[in-house]
Design a protein around this motif. Structure first.
Motif, PDB file in Angstrom:
ATOM      1  N   PHE A   1       0.835  -1.198   0.000  1.00 55.06           N
ATOM      2  CA  PHE A   1       0.000   0.000   0.000  1.00 55.06           C
ATOM      3  C   PHE A   1       0.873   1.253   0.000  1.00 55.06           C
ATOM      4  O   PHE A   1       0.643   2.184  -0.771  1.00 55.06           O
ATOM      5  CB  PHE A   1      -0.901   0.028   1.236  1.00 55.06           C
ATOM      6  N   VAL A   2       1.861   1.281   0.867  1.00 55.81           N
ATOM      7  CA  VAL A   2       2.716   2.450   0.977  1.00 55.81           C
ATOM      8  C   VAL A   2       3.467   2.678  -0.331  1.00 55.81           C
ATOM      9  O   VAL A   2       3.551   3.813  -0.823  1.00 55.81           O
ATOM     10  CB  VAL A   2       3.698   2.302   2.155  1.00 55.81           C
ATOM     11  N   ARG A   3       4.002   1.627  -0.905  1.00 56.80           N
ATOM     12  CA  ARG A   3       4.746   1.777  -2.158  1.00 56.80           C
ATOM     13  C   ARG A   3       3.845   2.314  -3.263  1.00 56.80           C
ATOM     14  O   ARG A   3       4.243   3.201  -4.032  1.00 56.80           O
ATOM     15  CB  ARG A   3       5.330   0.435  -2.591  1.00 56.80           C
ATOM     16  N   ARG A   4       2.642   1.808  -3.348  1.00 57.15           N
ATOM     17  CA  ARG A   4       1.739   2.215  -4.426  1.00 57.15           C
ATOM     18  C   ARG A   4       1.218   3.635  -4.231  1.00 57.15           C
ATOM     19  O   ARG A   4       1.155   4.413  -5.186  1.00 57.15           O
ATOM     20  CB  ARG A   4       0.555   1.234  -4.481  1.00 57.15           C
ATOM     21  N   LEU A   5       0.854   3.979  -3.001  1.00 58.38           N
ATOM     22  CA  LEU A   5       0.145   5.235  -2.773  1.00 58.38           C
ATOM     23  C   LEU A   5       1.052   6.403  -2.418  1.00 58.38           C
ATOM     24  O   LEU A   5       0.645   7.556  -2.552  1.00 58.38           O
ATOM     25  CB  LEU A   5      -0.890   5.047  -1.665  1.00 58.38           C
ATOM     26  N   ALA A   6       2.264   6.134  -1.973  1.00 60.03           N
ATOM     27  CA  ALA A   6       3.123   7.227  -1.509  1.00 60.03           C
ATOM     28  C   ALA A   6       4.267   7.549  -2.444  1.00 60.03           C
ATOM     29  O   ALA A   6       4.899   8.589  -2.280  1.00 60.03           O
ATOM     30  CB  ALA A   6       3.682   6.890  -0.127  1.00 60.03           C
ATOM     31  N   PHE A   7       4.520   6.688  -3.428  1.00 60.88           N
ATOM     32  CA  PHE A   7       5.720   6.856  -4.240  1.00 60.88           C
ATOM     33  C   PHE A   7       5.423   6.697  -5.726  1.00 60.88           C
ATOM     34  O   PHE A   7       4.363   6.230  -6.126  1.00 60.88           O
ATOM     35  CB  PHE A   7       6.778   5.829  -3.824  1.00 60.88           C
ATOM     36  N   GLY A   8       6.420   7.086  -6.523  1.00 56.66           N
ATOM     37  CA  GLY A   8       6.357   6.908  -7.957  1.00 56.66           C
ATOM     38  C   GLY A   8       6.748   5.494  -8.359  1.00 56.66           C
ATOM     39  O   GLY A   8       7.000   4.635  -7.509  1.00 56.66           O
ATOM     40  N   PRO A   9       6.838   5.253  -9.675  1.00 57.53           N
ATOM     41  CA  PRO A   9       7.028   3.877 -10.151  1.00 57.53           C
ATOM     42  C   PRO A   9       8.400   3.285  -9.910  1.00 57.53           C
ATOM     43  O   PRO A   9       8.546   2.057  -9.884  1.00 57.53           O
ATOM     44  CB  PRO A   9       6.749   4.008 -11.661  1.00 57.53           C
ATOM     45  N   ASP A  10       9.427   4.110  -9.721  1.00 58.20           N
ATOM     46  CA  ASP A  10      10.797   3.582  -9.635  1.00 58.20           C
ATOM     47  C   ASP A  10      11.460   3.887  -8.303  1.00 58.20           C
ATOM     48  O   ASP A  10      12.661   4.158  -8.236  1.00 58.20           O
ATOM     49  CB  ASP A  10      11.651   4.154 -10.779  1.00 58.20           C
ATOM     50  N   VAL A  11      10.705   3.844  -7.229  1.00 62.31           N
ATOM     51  CA  VAL A  11      11.222   4.214  -5.923  1.00 62.31           C
ATOM     52  C   VAL A  11      12.199   3.175  -5.395  1.00 62.31           C
ATOM     53  O   VAL A  11      12.051   1.965  -5.634  1.00 62.31           O
ATOM     54  CB  VAL A  11      10.059   4.394  -4.924  1.00 62.31           C
ATOM     55  N   ASP A  12      13.206   3.640  -4.685  1.00 63.63           N
ATOM     56  CA  ASP A  12      14.124   2.753  -3.974  1.00 63.63           C
ATOM     57  C   ASP A  12      13.350   2.094  -2.832  1.00 63.63           C
ATOM     58  O   ASP A  12      12.741   2.783  -2.006  1.00 63.63           O
ATOM     59  CB  ASP A  12      15.283   3.579  -3.415  1.00 63.63           C
ATOM     60  N   PRO A  13      13.348   0.770  -2.740  1.00 60.37           N
ATOM     61  CA  PRO A  13      12.633   0.100  -1.648  1.00 60.37           C
ATOM     62  C   PRO A  13      13.067   0.544  -0.254  1.00 60.37           C
ATOM     63  O   PRO A  13      12.299   0.412   0.696  1.00 60.37           O
ATOM     64  CB  PRO A  13      12.954  -1.385  -1.871  1.00 60.37           C
ATOM     65  N   ALA A  14      14.289   1.066  -0.121  1.00 62.89           N
ATOM     66  CA  ALA A  14      14.723   1.561   1.187  1.00 62.89           C
ATOM     67  C   ALA A  14      13.842   2.707   1.652  1.00 62.89           C
ATOM     68  O   ALA A  14      13.547   2.838   2.845  1.00 62.89           O
ATOM     69  CB  ALA A  14      16.178   2.012   1.119  1.00 62.89           C
ATOM     70  N   LEU A  15      13.401   3.568   0.726  1.00 63.61           N
ATOM     71  CA  LEU A  15      12.500   4.662   1.092  1.00 63.61           C
ATOM     72  C   LEU A  15      11.156   4.127   1.548  1.00 63.61           C
ATOM     73  O   LEU A  15      10.560   4.627   2.508  1.00 63.61           O
ATOM     74  CB  LEU A  15      12.308   5.596  -0.102  1.00 63.61           C
ATOM     75  N   VAL A  16      10.656   3.122   0.837  1.00 62.59           N
ATOM     76  CA  VAL A  16       9.376   2.522   1.222  1.00 62.59           C
ATOM     77  C   VAL A  16       9.474   1.924   2.608  1.00 62.59           C
ATOM     78  O   VAL A  16       8.583   2.084   3.444  1.00 62.59           O
ATOM     79  CB  VAL A  16       8.944   1.450   0.201  1.00 62.59           C
ATOM     80  N   GLU A  17      10.585   1.263   2.867  1.00 64.79           N
ATOM     81  CA  GLU A  17      10.781   0.652   4.185  1.00 64.79           C
ATOM     82  C   GLU A  17      10.786   1.708   5.283  1.00 64.79           C
ATOM     83  O   GLU A  17      10.155   1.554   6.330  1.00 64.79           O
ATOM     84  CB  GLU A  17      12.091  -0.127   4.193  1.00 64.79           C
ATOM     85  N   PHE A  18      11.499   2.795   5.034  1.00 60.84           N
ATOM     86  CA  PHE A  18      11.610   3.864   6.026  1.00 60.84           C
ATOM     87  C   PHE A  18      10.239   4.448   6.358  1.00 60.84           C
ATOM     88  O   PHE A  18       9.885   4.616   7.532  1.00 60.84           O
ATOM     89  CB  PHE A  18      12.535   4.950   5.479  1.00 60.84           C
ATOM     90  N   ILE A  19       9.444   4.761   5.343  1.00 60.31           N
ATOM     91  CA  ILE A  19       8.135   5.348   5.564  1.00 60.31           C
ATOM     92  C   ILE A  19       7.170   4.326   6.156  1.00 60.31           C
ATOM     93  O   ILE A  19       6.343   4.654   7.018  1.00 60.31           O
ATOM     94  CB  ILE A  19       7.575   5.934   4.261  1.00 60.31           C
TER      95      ILE A  19
END
Length: 341
Positions: free
Chosen positions: A230-248
């Motif tokens: 959910f966070v990856r899809r709704l908070a970020f663009g298509p090529d986000v570094d997974p480390a950012l997703v993890e942090f948020i």
């Protein structure tokens, strides 16, 4: 079985949860990002608590000398904390050093700040809290306010209640992925279509979460991969570094589910369109991700259309966390607010 399904559904609606770190560390390593140390916050020069008008203790951190000629106040988004604007804090320290004081604080019920009574979980109260921070920590001198998402809404709440501050004390405003109202989706939670189609259903589910906190929190831990997705899809663009997703995801997971339930009505009912014109004579930087699903770019354009001095920056291939995805494209506009002062 049915109880577990309900708990999982409510947890997914909140789009939060304890994260399965071992799985996501493998994802991070596949991208070539070895650790999450890049998210370590600077050691503040000062830290403490400020008492809000209803007694809630608001946690803050300060960088730079207390007598610096200019102060920048950073305001984070819903379900996050002061580290939401970590990359902007670092950029301000790197550019201005001891010439600028930086104040970051956790909004009530978020981060290290004290929990609020549910009846005070409102955008108007957040505006009053910002006023208290200014009066207590920054009683004199020019101030630049930079807010992301609900932090931007907090700035509009202050403009609505105390327009006399803007231009006199507040000399510039940075707005990142925010809106004056009619938010497209529960922040980092409900897809926009669902929020528009069945807002009463979502509200009912969150009221249920609020009344059965312990039960829902147990269910939360069972949907960790759902929350991360959910966070990856709704908070970020298509090529986000997974480390950012993890942090948020970890940051959101630290927010109690009943806090989400308490602030949801305030986010959905917030309407501060009239406050935009208070900023008309100020330098304003408006930044939005082109793929933001929570506060779509149309919200930022609508704000910019009313502000003749505003600089609008739309960053391609980024989402609601645009300031974390592409800080090298976001920070220059924000730093320009501080440079003249």
């Amino acid at each position: 079985m049915r109880r577990g399904i309900i708990a999982g559904a409510l947890a997914a609606v909140a789009a939060t949860g304890a994260v399965a770190v071992d799985q996501r560390v493998r994802r991070v390593r596949r991208t070539g990002v070895a650790t999450l140390d890049m998210f370590a916050a600077p050691q503040p020069d000062r830290a403490g608590f400020v008492r809000a008008d209803d007694g809630v203790q608001l946690y803050y951190e300060e960088d730079g000398p207390a007598d610096a000629p200019m102060t920048v106040v950073l305001l984070h988004g819903f379900c996050q904390n002061r580290d939401d604007l970590l990359f902007q804090r670092r950029a301000l320290i790197d550019r201005f050093g001891g010439r600028v004081r930086i104040v970051g604080f956790d909004l009530r019920s978020h981060g290290k700040s004290q929990r609020s009574d549910p009846e005070h979980a409102s955008i108007e109260q957040l505006g009053a809290d910002l006023l208290t921070i200014l009066e207590t920590l920054v009683p004199t001198g020019p101030v630049v306010l930079i807010g992301h998402s609900m932090g931007g809404m907090t700035i509009f709440a202050l403009a609505d209640s105390h327009p006399e501050l803007f231009g006199a004390r507040i000399t510039g405003v940075g707005l990142i992925g925010t809106s004056t109202g009619k938010v497209a989706a529960l922040s980092l939670g409900v897809p926009a279509g669902l929020a528009r189609l069945s807002d009463p259903v979502v509200a009912f589910a969150l009221r249920g979460a609020h009344s059965r906190v312990a039960f829902v929190e147990r269910g939360r831990a069972r949907v960790t991969d759902v929350a991360w997705s959910f966070v990856r899809r709704l908070a970020f663009g298509p090529d986000v570094d997974p480390a950012l997703v993890e942090f948020i995801t970890q940051m959101i997971g630290a927010t109690p589910v009943d806090v989400i339930a308490e602030f949801y009505p305030a986010l959905m009912s917030n309407e501060k369109q009239a406050a935009v014109t208070v900023l008309a004579d100020l330098p304003v930087a408006i930044v939005c991700g082109a793929d933001d699903l929570i506060t779509p770019v149309e919200h930022s354009r609508a704000i910019a259309d009313q502000l003749p001095l505003a600089e609008l920056v739309v960053v391609p291939d980024t989402g609601h966390q645009v300031h974390m995805e592409r800080p090298e494209l976001v920070n220059p506009a924000l730093l320009r607010l501080v440079t003249p002062a």
